[in-house]
Motif scaffolding. Structure first.
Motif, PDB file in Angstrom:
ATOM      1  N   TRP A   1       0.888  -1.206  -0.028  1.00  0.00           N
ATOM      2  CA  TRP A   1       0.023   0.039   0.039  1.00  0.00           C
ATOM      3  C   TRP A   1       0.825   1.277   0.087  1.00  0.00           C
ATOM      4  N   LYS A   2       1.982   1.104   0.742  1.00  0.00           N
ATOM      5  CA  LYS A   2       2.522   2.522   1.131  1.00  0.00           C
ATOM      6  C   LYS A   2       3.738   2.781  -0.354  1.00  0.00           C
ATOM      7  N   VAL A   3       4.173   1.586  -0.673  1.00  0.00           N
ATOM      8  CA  VAL A   3       5.343   1.670  -1.669  1.00  0.00           C
ATOM      9  C   VAL A   3       4.681   1.483  -3.033  1.00  0.00           C
ATOM     10  N   LEU A   4       4.160   0.300  -3.289  1.00  0.00           N
ATOM     11  CA  LEU A   4       3.651  -0.091  -4.819  1.00  0.00           C
ATOM     12  C   LEU A   4       2.608   0.962  -5.256  1.00  0.00           C
ATOM     13  N   PHE A   5       1.377   0.900  -4.330  1.00  0.00           N
ATOM     14  CA  PHE A   5       0.158   1.521  -4.944  1.00  0.00           C
ATOM     15  C   PHE A   5       0.481   3.158  -4.825  1.00  0.00           C
ATOM     16  N   HIS A   6       0.965   3.573  -3.847  1.00  0.00           N
ATOM     17  CA  HIS A   6       1.389   5.067  -3.906  1.00  0.00           C
ATOM     18  C   HIS A   6       2.195   5.375  -5.144  1.00  0.00           C
ATOM     19  N   LEU A   7       3.424   4.405  -5.298  1.00  0.00           N
ATOM     20  CA  LEU A   7       4.083   4.931  -6.777  1.00  0.00           C
ATOM     21  C   LEU A   7       3.188   4.625  -7.879  1.00  0.00           C
ATOM     22  N   LEU A   8       2.106   3.666  -8.063  1.00  0.00           N
ATOM     23  CA  LEU A   8       1.405   3.905  -9.115  1.00  0.00           C
ATOM     24  C   LEU A   8       0.400   4.852  -9.312  1.00  0.00           C
ATOM     25  N   ASP A   9      -0.057   5.347  -8.220  1.00  0.00           N
ATOM     26  CA  ASP A   9      -1.184   6.572  -8.524  1.00  0.00           C
ATOM     27  C   ASP A   9       0.003   7.585  -8.868  1.00  0.00           C
ATOM     28  N   CYS A  10       1.120   7.810  -8.218  1.00  0.00           N
ATOM     29  CA  CYS A  10       1.770   8.915  -8.680  1.00  0.00           C
ATOM     30  C   CYS A  10       2.433   8.982 -10.099  1.00  0.00           C
ATOM     31  N   VAL A  11       2.574   7.706 -10.538  1.00  0.00           N
ATOM     32  CA  VAL A  11       2.957   7.730 -12.169  1.00  0.00           C
ATOM     33  C   VAL A  11       1.680   7.818 -12.844  1.00  0.00           C
ATOM     34  N   ARG A  12       0.622   7.266 -12.794  1.00  0.00           N
ATOM     35  CA  ARG A  12      -0.468   7.512 -13.226  1.00  0.00           C
ATOM     36  C   ARG A  12      -1.021   8.967 -13.658  1.00  0.00           C
ATOM     37  N   THR A  13      -1.061   9.632 -12.428  1.00  0.00           N
ATOM     38  CA  THR A  13      -1.030  11.166 -12.352  1.00  0.00           C
ATOM     39  C   THR A  13      -0.171  12.132 -13.144  1.00  0.00           C
ATOM     40  N   SER A  14       1.099  11.570 -13.080  1.00  0.00           N
ATOM     41  CA  SER A  14       2.129  12.379 -13.776  1.00  0.00           C
ATOM     42  C   SER A  14       1.826  12.198 -15.364  1.00  0.00           C
ATOM     43  N   SER A  15       1.579  10.868 -15.681  1.00  0.00           N
ATOM     44  CA  SER A  15       1.506  10.423 -17.106  1.00  0.00           C
ATOM     45  C   SER A  15       0.384  11.383 -17.781  1.00  0.00           C
ATOM     46  N   THR A  16      -0.975  11.314 -17.093  1.00  0.00           N
ATOM     47  CA  THR A  16      -2.085  11.741 -17.560  1.00  0.00           C
ATOM     48  C   THR A  16      -1.872  13.130 -17.752  1.00  0.00           C
ATOM     49  N   THR A  17      -1.187  13.995 -16.884  1.00  0.00           N
ATOM     50  CA  THR A  17      -0.775  15.374 -16.960  1.00  0.00           C
ATOM     51  C   THR A  17       0.385  15.803 -17.778  1.00  0.00           C
ATOM     52  N   ALA A  18       1.155  14.771 -18.277  1.00  0.00           N
ATOM     53  CA  ALA A  18       2.442  15.141 -18.913  1.00  0.00           C
ATOM     54  C   ALA A  18       2.343  15.997 -20.094  1.00  0.00           C
ATOM     55  N   ASP A  19       3.144  16.756 -20.386  1.00  0.00           N
ATOM     56  CA  ASP A  19       3.374  17.664 -21.586  1.00  0.00           C
ATOM     57  C   ASP A  19       3.471  17.108 -22.960  1.00  0.00           C
ATOM     58  N   LYS A  20       2.535  17.364 -23.846  1.00  0.00           N
ATOM     59  CA  LYS A  20       2.844  16.431 -25.257  1.00  0.00           C
ATOM     60  C   LYS A  20       3.451  17.451 -26.171  1.00  0.00           C
ATOM     61  N   GLU A  21       4.319  18.424 -25.635  1.00  0.00           N
ATOM     62  CA  GLU A  21       5.078  19.256 -26.649  1.00  0.00           C
ATOM     63  C   GLU A  21       6.380  18.467 -27.035  1.00  0.00           C
ATOM     64  N   LYS A  22       6.639  18.502 -28.066  1.00  0.00           N
ATOM     65  CA  LYS A  22       7.620  17.662 -28.312  1.00  0.00           C
ATOM     66  C   LYS A  22       9.142  18.204 -28.024  1.00  0.00           C
ATOM     67  N   ILE A  23      10.166  17.442 -27.490  1.00  0.00           N
ATOM     68  CA  ILE A  23      11.374  17.821 -26.970  1.00  0.00           C
ATOM     69  C   ILE A  23      12.426  17.944 -27.982  1.00  0.00           C
ATOM     70  N   GLU A  24      13.023  18.845 -27.975  1.00  0.00           N
ATOM     71  CA  GLU A  24      14.019  18.884 -29.077  1.00  0.00           C
ATOM     72  C   GLU A  24      15.051  18.086 -28.689  1.00  0.00           C
ATOM     73  N   SER A  25      16.048  17.537 -29.605  1.00  0.00           N
ATOM     74  CA  SER A  25      17.202  16.807 -29.273  1.00  0.00           C
ATOM     75  C   SER A  25      17.771  17.394 -28.020  1.00  0.00           C
ATOM     76  N   GLY A  26      18.319  16.922 -27.243  1.00  0.00           N
ATOM     77  CA  GLY A  26      19.007  17.208 -26.019  1.00  0.00           C
ATOM     78  C   GLY A  26      20.469  17.700 -26.523  1.00  0.00           C
ATOM     79  N   GLY A  27      20.707  18.897 -26.337  1.00  0.00           N
ATOM     80  CA  GLY A  27      22.174  19.349 -26.697  1.00  0.00           C
ATOM     81  C   GLY A  27      22.802  19.408 -28.134  1.00  0.00           C
ATOM     82  N   GLY A  28      21.692  18.935 -29.015  1.00  0.00           N
ATOM     83  CA  GLY A  28      21.886  19.061 -30.453  1.00  0.00           C
ATOM     84  C   GLY A  28      22.656  17.699 -30.791  1.00  0.00           C
TER      85      GLY A  28
END
Length: 1703
Positions: A1054-1081
């Motif tokens: 409950w404290k480690v695994l599901f907590h982690l799943l919740d955080c990841v799901r939230t971050s994934s659904t709210t993540a930015d869809k902007e294209k990232i330019e190649s790092g450092g060229g």
């Protein structure tokens, strides 16, 4: 051969006789008496020889007689005779056969010859032989012989004179040698007491033995002669020179000192005769002043002045050397005289010989010590020793200061003029390479314009004089320039060398004695004799000022390397000696002198100037001469070898170092290196000087504090010549060795050294403040070196040393602090590495003491210092990691003290340390430190400066977890012990124990800390970190979770695994869809990861998969927790939301996880095989072989060792579930919950879009759908018990939806086979598998399940239709795969043909099994199958794929072969009524298809296709027509009509001529025809109607044949020669063949079955056939022949009707 051997004797006798004969011959005429004597001599000899055995003895007794003839012969004075006689006499002497009396006679005879001046050389020779071969000559005879030699010395003939002089010397020696031999003989005999001392009679020689007496008389007369008095013993002397006398005296004194020391008579002679004589003879020299001239000799011929003086000095030297103990007072006078002779007013040559004499004294240190004891240490006595030294000093100074007026050579220097030429010569010219570069340079001293060359005068330690040896010179020689200086210089050096080596030898012996005493008497104190020390101290005190004055001056003036080296060596040995004797002032004076000489002239160095001031105030007066310590002359013409910066706070100009400075520096190094123990406070002087020199030379510290030639930092100010460049490595080497030797210093000396270094360092720090000039690092570097070599006693230095270095580390000047850190860390490393006694492991206090400064460095803010600190931690770990013990928290604290603002390199270094700790040292550290390690590793993961480090630190966390796992038991025990102790402490203080995750046991808490750290990292903003942390977290839980106790698992889930799943799901659904330019060229990001959303998608995938895997592998364990069902629901919810996310990657992965938790094990790729299978089993990779991974359906059984481990660790019996009993996993609520999730997911994902296609945003991918469908079979296994028709319908919707989904064109090449290959996609496979699972389950299931069969058929038949009519997906436009352009975003319909065909095969198969089932019959499955097949069969050649209709036909045949019997069976029930018309339509559509075959169809293909048609007709003839009575009439009618139509050949117009005969489907027509016939003439006609049908068919057939034949004959006739069209010919041939077939059939049939009408029609054909005979075609002819043949059966006589009627 010896003279006494028989042979020798024999020879002697022969020779003597021969001699006598010769003599008698010679004298025959002139000297008859002689002749007679000779002849009687011969007789005498013969007689002696005959009578005596001892012939020699007898000869000696009679020697007077034997010699007599020869003596008489000499008396003749005839040269020839005389020579012969002398030779004979010598022969006798040499055989020692001459008695005393004979000897006397011989000498008398010789005297006569001498007086007559005959054969002088022979005489001398004879005397010498006589005196040396035996000792028979004594007293007057001896003296007469000696006088004889002296007389011959003063002849007019030079050769004789010289020979005589030599003979005299030899004779004198022989006399004394005889005395020595006599003393030897009488050594053991006690002598009578000597006479009373008071007896002063000069001739008192009564007590002496004979030889001694001779010697005494001789010596006494020599003194007389030198003093120009008459001799007592040497009677007959006519003349004598004083020089010769002095030489003889000197040689006796020098060669036989023992005689004078052992015999009082002789000692008395010395005191009474020799000394007064010498003093008297010296008097003219003493009174003499330069310029006056006087003579002192009775012989007016000679100028004895130089020769006498020189010889006197030689005698004095010998006297002082050998008889000092006898002549103390006299020697004092001699020595004072010597000193006076050095005076400047004396003539040059006198000073030269005096200096040579002084030199002779200087090489005899024991003598010098005696002087010191006898004079200097006595009160009211002349300080002789000091005077000698000072005299030498002032002599040298006078040579420089007063150019000698009497000797021009000293004034006019070589090469014209004292100035420039001399300097040029000394310097070796400007262009020379080094000191020895120019061969013309001459060793010399040069001071303020005075240039004095230096000569090699003697080997060191031996006073080889030049002028004292000039015994042949009468005139005073001219002394070359520089000679006196050179001798004085050698004397000084020998003096120093002698004194110091003597005192040091004695000191060493004393120390040895002390050591032996201490061994023998450990309790008592050693008392040295004070006297010796007093003498040594007095000697040094007496001489040091004079020495230092002279040496300093010489050092300054020296232009020669060797000379300089010698001077420096002298100063060095003196300094060391003073140090050993504890004489501080002289020690410091000598050291200061060396220091000053090392530095450039007038160099401002405070330590030295204060010291010099003290000294220069002391001027010493030596008998009125002032010995001033001269200040150095600045214009010394030395070769410059280096130009550098002075070490000062304010920048000044440059300073110059000469070769001599460098040489002095080396001496200074040598002093410090070899004599450090006696330096004491002088260290300050030495080190300060060295520091300045090192600075000027630009040496910079390198590794371990050693100084290396550095590049000059301040531009070009430091200039070094090649000469010095080659020296530098040597110098730096010596510098290092100097500090290495500090290990031999005692503690006090060592503290002196360290204090000196610290104060130097403080000065350097002061100087380096506020400017960025290069600081002087000498002191720091040397503190380091000193610390390193004194590790064995490091505790006594550690605090002052490290305290000072820590201050240096905080200095603002970067070079300064860099070196502070270098020194400090090097010391710590060395301290830890050193093998201390007791070892560090048992001396924790020392270990913490050593490590503490390392921790202190963390407080320094400068990054470079931290870098150094961390590098050294790394090295400490590499070398001493195993033994850190209690030092670990301290070290880990240093490693973990990182911050994001510190920059990459620091973090990288710190991290290397951590890596080392984790890989190598976890087992050696206390377990309480493990949590610190986890925290430190976590902090490296979270730092954002360097991604690679974050990733690697996650790997380290995995390694740490592995370590926890392997050492679990030990760690648990240690932690629990600690815990108890802590709890006790907490209770005593009345506090609660405060640590994270408290209620869990300590070992579990360690794990939870680890998981929590990894959990933090799983949601790091950087995708790579998330990925790595995720993988690690799940791997650790999977691999090592078994160690946790059950309650701890609750926290994990409950404290480690599901907590982690919740955080990841939230971050994934709210993540930015902007294209990232190649790092450092330069880093390309793959398009599947080029937005934050896609990167988070990957994280979501990993996390979900990880959690699912844990649920799968730990199912048994988790189910024992109370709230497993809630956890299951939460997990399924996560899976569903992921599966429905609009991201292909996430959705597909969600399904994989779904499969995993349902324990559907999918085959793994090789690369993952071992890892995944093992991780799934929760077994660390070492335990089992990858091949034993359990397959699907088998429960996971762990290897025994692991089970044992688990039971050991947990105490609880937590094993894998027993193999057969999976009931725990079969909780139906769980599975139905899973089914609902699957259904919701499936429905949502396969529902076609309802709106217009433009808005279409997301179409599920094939892999996703495949995975979705693949889940069903496994899921179904668990829910089949309650699986209803309703559920089946839901399933059907999903399956149909899934198959209908199109593929995007850019994915098609990867999923679709090329269009021509008939292969199923994996999705289609999966759909069929799902249905297959169902039907198999129904097959073995209970009766009530079988109602599902029709539904399955229905589903499959839907799929069969896809072969001709692909499904739609909403309103989407799809293109055929062949037309799709790969790069456009189009949607492609799959090639459904293979799928439809496979479905059809399944249908046939299934029908085969289930045709008789009630449900199958009731639901009209057969009719549906036929209806479905009508489409492909009707299309035939128009089907998308040719294989389709062929398969359809074969399937139809198979199905009918099974279904028709069933249909007939149930004919009465009417359940199959509707089927028959369908079937007829199918046959009709297929056999007479509207589609034309393709043009390119080959003949073979066509024949194959015809064979298929034939098969269908055969089926009709075997399965349908025979059972016509069970089959509806209309149907049979339809069939007959078809057969009729088939039997009449109709051709396709498109055939080419050649093919027509093949393409006409002859075979088919024939079969139709035969079937018709067969059934036409069947005798089993049950109904009249059937017979009618066949009869009608026959008549139609015959009529048609008639028409064809007639038309052919007609056309043939009209066409004339032209052949008819091919098709017409073919047609006629076919008709002919049909006729022949018919005839055969009619014959075979029972006659009663044939209608008469038919016969009539057949016979009617005959005439027409005959008409055809004229045709020209051979093919027609052959066919005709066959047709006509059967007619013979009609050829029989007609039977009468009456009969016929009767019968």
């Amino acid at each position: 051969m010896s003279t006494s051997s028989p042979e020798a004797v024999k020879k002697l006798l022969e020779n003597m006789q021969t001699d006598l004969r010769s003599l008698s011959m010679e004298c025959k005429k002139k000297f008859p008496p002689v002749k007679e004597a000779a002849e009687s001599g011969i007789v005498k000899i013969k007689t002696i020889a005959a009578r005596n055995t001892e012939i020699l003895a007898a000869l000696k007794e009679n020697s007077s007689e034997v010699v007599q003839p020869f003596l008489m012969g000499c008396g003749t004075k005839e040269p020839k005779i005389t020579q012969l006689c002398l030779a004979a006499i010598q022969r006798l002497m040499s055989h020692e056969v001459v008695s005393e009396a004979a000897a006397g006679n011989i000498i008398n005879m010789l005297w006569q010859l001498m007086e007559n001046g005959l054969e002088e050389l022979k005489l001398l020779q004879t005397v010498l032989v006589l005196l040396t071969t035996n000792t028979v000559v004594h007293d007057e005879v001896l003296s007469k012989a000696i006088v004889l030699c002296f007389r011959l010395h003063f002849t007019k003939d030079n050769i004789t004179n010289n020979t005589a002089a030599a003979t005299v010397r030899q004779v004198v020696t022989v006399v004394f040698e005889r005395m020595v031999a006599e003393d030897e003989r009488f050594k053991g005999i006690v002598e009578q007491p000597p006479p009373v001392q008071g007896n002063t009679n000069r001739r008192s020689v009564s007590t002496l033995r004979p030889s001694a007496k001779d010697a005494y008389m001789l010596f006494q007369d020599l003194c007389q002669l030198v003093n120009a008095d008459a001799p007592y013993w040497l009677v007959g002397m006519t003349e004598m020179t004083r020089t010769f006398g002095l030489e003889l005296l000197e040689s006796v004194l020098n060669d036989f000192p023992g005689v004078f020391l052992e015999h009082q008579e002789f000692s008395f002679l010395l005191k009474e005769r020799v000394c007064p004589l010498v003093i008297k003879l010296f008097s003219p020299n003493i009174k003499f002043r330069q310029g006056s001239n006087s003579a002192a000799s009775p012989a007016p011929v000679e100028k004895p002045y130089f020769p006498i003086c020189m010889r006197l000095l030689r005698v004095v030297s010998v006297l002082i050397k050998h008889f000092y103990s006898l002549l103390v007072t006299e020697c004092e006078i001699f020595l004072s005289l010597l000193v006076k002779f050095l005076d400047g007013e004396k003539p040059q040559w006198l000073r030269a010989v005096a200096v040579e004499s002084v030199h002779r004294l200087c090489v005899q240190p024991h003598l010098l010590r005696s002087f010191c004891q006898s004079y200097d240490m006595k009160q009211h006595s002349t300080k002789v020793f000091r005077d000698i030294v000072n005299a030498l000093g002032s002599f040298i100074q006078s040579l420089f200061i007063v150019p000698n007026a009497g000797n021009t050579a000293a004034v006019s220097a070589p090469a014209g003029g004292s100035g420039s030429g001399a300097q040029g010569a000394a310097q070796g010219g400007p262009g020379t390479g080094g000191v020895s570069g120019n061969l013309t340079t001459q060793a010399a001293f040069e001071y303020r314009g005075t240039w004095i060359p230096l000569m090699t005068v003697s080997v060191q330690g031996s006073a080889k004089a030049t002028y004292l040896e000039m015994l042949d010179k009468v005139e005073p020689p001219s002394i070359p320039e520089g000679y006196a200086m050179s001798v004085a210089f050698s004397a000084l050096l020998d003096l120093v060398r002698g004194i110091t080596s003597m005192i040091e030898r004695e000191l060493a012996m004393e120390e040895e004695a002390a050591a032996e005493f201490r061994e023998a008497h450990p309790d008592e104190e050693w008392q040295p004799q004070p006297g010796a020390h007093l003498v040594w101290e007095e000697m040094v005190s007496a001489c040091w000022c004079g020495l230092l004055a002279a040496l300093s001056l010489l050092l300054d003036a020296s232009t020669d390397e060797t000379a300089t080296e010698n001077i420096l060596k002298a100063e060095l040995t003196m300094a060391s000696l003073c140090g050993r004797l504890g004489l501080v002032t002289p020690r410091d004076a000598f050291i200061t002198a060396i220091c000053k000489a090392s530095l450039p002239p007038h160099y401002a160095l405070t330590v030295l100037s204060s010291n010099a001031a003290n000294l220069s105030s002391k001027a010493y007066s030596i008998q009125g001469q002032s010995v001033q310590i001269i200040s150095p002359s600045s214009e010394s013409h030395q070769q410059v070898v280096a130009v550098g910066q002075p070490l000062t706070a304010q920048p000044q100009g440059t300073v110059v170092l000469t070769a001599k400075n460098i040489q002095c520096m080396r001496t200074l190094l040598n002093l410090a290196h070899c004599h450090g123990a006696v330096l004491g406070t002088s260290w300050q002087l030495v080190l300060a000087t060295l520091q300045h020199l090192v600075w000027i030379l630009g040496l910079k510290p390198g590794l371990g504090g050693a100084l290396k030639p550095g590049r000059a930092v301040e531009g070009p100010s430091t200039v070094l010549t090649t000469a010095v460049m080659t020296d530098l490595p040597v110098i730096s080497n010596i510098l290092s060795r100097l500090f290495e030797s500090s290990q031999y210093l005692d503690d006090v000396s060592l503290h002196h050294l360290i204090n000196a270094l610290c104060s130097l360092s403080l000065e350097a720090m002061e100087m380096a403040y506020g400017n960025n000039k290069e600081p002087s690092l000498f002191a720091v570097a040397k503190l380091l070196e000193t610390g390193l070599v004194n590790m064995d006693r490091i505790e006594i230095l550690w605090r002052p040393l490290t305290g000072h270095l820590l201050e240096v580390c905080q200095h603002p000047n970067s070079r300064m602090r860099e070196w502070g850190a270098e020194a400090l860390t090097a010391l710590i490393k060395a301290g830890l590495a050193y093998k201390h006694d007791p070892p560090l492991a048992q001396n924790q206090r020392l270990q913490l003491l050593l490590l503490n400064p390392l921790k202190e460095l963390s407080n320094v803010l400068h990054a470079d210092i931290r870098q150094k600190q961390l590098e050294s931690v790394l090295q400490i770990l590499q070398s001493q990691g195993d033994s850190l013990g209690p030092g670990w928290p301290l070290v880990l604290g240093v490693i973990g003290a990182i911050r994001n603002d510190q920059g990459e390199s620091l973090i990288r270094t710190a991290f290397q340390c951590l890596q080392l700790v984790v890989t190598d040292f976890l087992p050696t550290m206390p377990c309480t430190c493990l949590q610190i390690v986890v925290d430190v590793a976590g902090s490296f993961g979270l730092q954002n400066q360097e991604l690679n480090i974050s990733l690697t630190s996650i790997g380290l966390l995995w390694n740490i977890s592995d370590y926890f796992f392997q050492r679990g038991e030990a760690i648990t025990q240690e932690l629990e012990r600690e815990e108890e102790a802590l709890q006790k402490q907490a209770q005593e203080k009345g506090e609660t124990l405060n640590r994270p995750f408290h209620p869990a046991p300590p070992f579990d808490c360690l794990w939870l800390c680890l998981y929590a750290k990894l959990g933090e990292l799983c949601v790091d903003p950087r995708p790579a970190v998330r990925k790595s942390a995720g993988q690690t977290l799940f791997s650790t839980i999977a691999a090592h979770g078994t160690l946790l106790q059950q309650p701890t698992w609750h926290i994990v889930v409950w404290k480690v695994l599901f907590h982690l799943l919740d955080c990841v799901r939230t971050s994934s659904t709210t993540a930015d869809k902007e294209k990232i330019e190649s790092g450092g060229g330069n880093i390309l990001i793959h398009h599947s990861r080029d937005t934050a959303e896609k990167q988070w998608a990957e994280t979501w995938v990993l996390t979900l998969a990880g959690v699912a895997r844990i649920f799968n592998t730990r199912r048994y364990l988790l189910q024992q927790l109370g709230d497993f069902f809630e956890a299951w629901e939460v997990l399924l919810n996560h899976i569903q939301s992921a599966a429905l996310s609009k991201n292909n990657e996430v959705s597909l992965a969600a399904l994989k996880s779904f499969q995993e938790i349902l324990q559907i094990v999918t085959p793994v790729k090789d690369s993952d095989k071992a890892g995944d299978a093992l991780a799934a089993m929760g077994v660390p990779p070492v335990l089992i072989d990858p091949l034993s991974a359990s397959g699907p359906g088998r429960p996971l059984v762990r290897s025994d060792s692991l089970v044992e481990r688990l039971t050991r660790y947990n105490g609880a019996e937590l094993q894998a579930p027993p193999p057969g009993e999976e009931s725990a996993l079969e909780d139906s609520a769980l599975w139905w919950s899973a089914w609902n999730t699957w259904y919701r997911t499936g429905t949502d994902s396969t529902r076609p879009p309802s709106g217009p296609t433009e808005k279409l945003s997301f179409i599920p991918s094939q892999p996703f759908l495949t995975a979705l469908i693949q889940i069903f079979p496994a899921l179904y296994q668990h829910i089949k018990a309650n699986f209803s028709m309703e559920d089946l319908k839901k399933l059907g919707v999903i399956l149909h939806g899934a198959v209908s989904v199109p593929i995007s064109s850019d994915a098609s090449p990867f999923i679709l086979p090329s269009y021509t290959e008939a292969v199923l996609t994996s999705l289609q496979e999966a759909v069929l598998t799902a249905l297959d699972v169902l039907q198999k389950a129904i097959c073995v299931g209970p009766e009530n399940l079988q109602v599902m069969y029709p539904a399955i058929f229905e589903q499959l038949l839907l799929f069969v239709e896809f072969s001709c009519k692909p499904p739609q997906y909403g309103r989407m436009e799809t293109k055929h795969v062949a037309n799709a352009k790969y790069n456009q975003a189009e949607w492609v319909a799959l090639n459904y043909v293979p799928f439809a065909e496979r479905s059809l095969e399944v249908v046939v198969d299934l029908y085969h099994k289930t045709a008789c089932h009630k449900a199958v019959i009731n639901e009209k499955v057969l009719q549906n199958i036929i209806k479905t097949l009508r489409m492909p069969l009707g299309l035939k050649y128009a089907c998308p794929s040719e294989s389709t209709w062929k398969l359809a036909v074969s399937s139809l045949l198979k199905v009918l072969s099974i279904g028709l019997p069933v249909a007939r069976q149930h004919a009465s029930s009417g359940k199959f009524d509707t089927m028959w018309p369908e079937l007829a339509n199918v046959f009709e559509d297929f056999l007479f298809t509207k589609s034309t075959p393709p043009d390119n169809l080959s003949i073979q293909e066509f024949q194959k296709n015809e064979a298929i048609d034939v098969e269908v007709v055969q089926l009709i003839s075997t399965e349908i027509l025979p059972f016509a009575n069970f089959i509806p009439k209309d149907f049979v009618g339809q069939i007959m009509a078809m057969l009729n139509r088939g039997s009449i050949h109709s051709q396709s117009p498109s055939f080419t001529e050649a093919e027509i005969d093949v393409r006409m489907r002859e075979e088919f027509s024939k079969v139709c025809f035969e079937t018709l016939l067969q059934f036409s003439f069947s005798n089993k006609v049950s109904t009249p109607q059937e017979g009618y049908i066949s009869r009608m068919a026959l008549s139609v057939l015959l009529k048609r044949s008639q028409d064809v034949l007639r038309r052919y004959v007609e056309d043939e006739r009209l066409s004339g020669r032209c052949p008819l069209p091919r098709q017409q010919v073919t047609e006629i041939i076919f008709v002919l063949k049909a006729i022949s077939t018919l005839m055969d059939s009619l014959k075979k049939t029972q006659p009663e079955n044939v209608d008469g009408n038919t016969w009539a029609q057949v016979i009617a054909l005959y005439p027409t056939l005959v008409e055809c005979i004229t045709c020209s075609s051979s093919e027609v002819s052959s066919a005709l022949k066959e047709a006509l043949g059967p007619f013979k059966d009609f050829m029989q006589p007609p039977v009468s009707r009456v009969q016929n009627g009767e019968s």
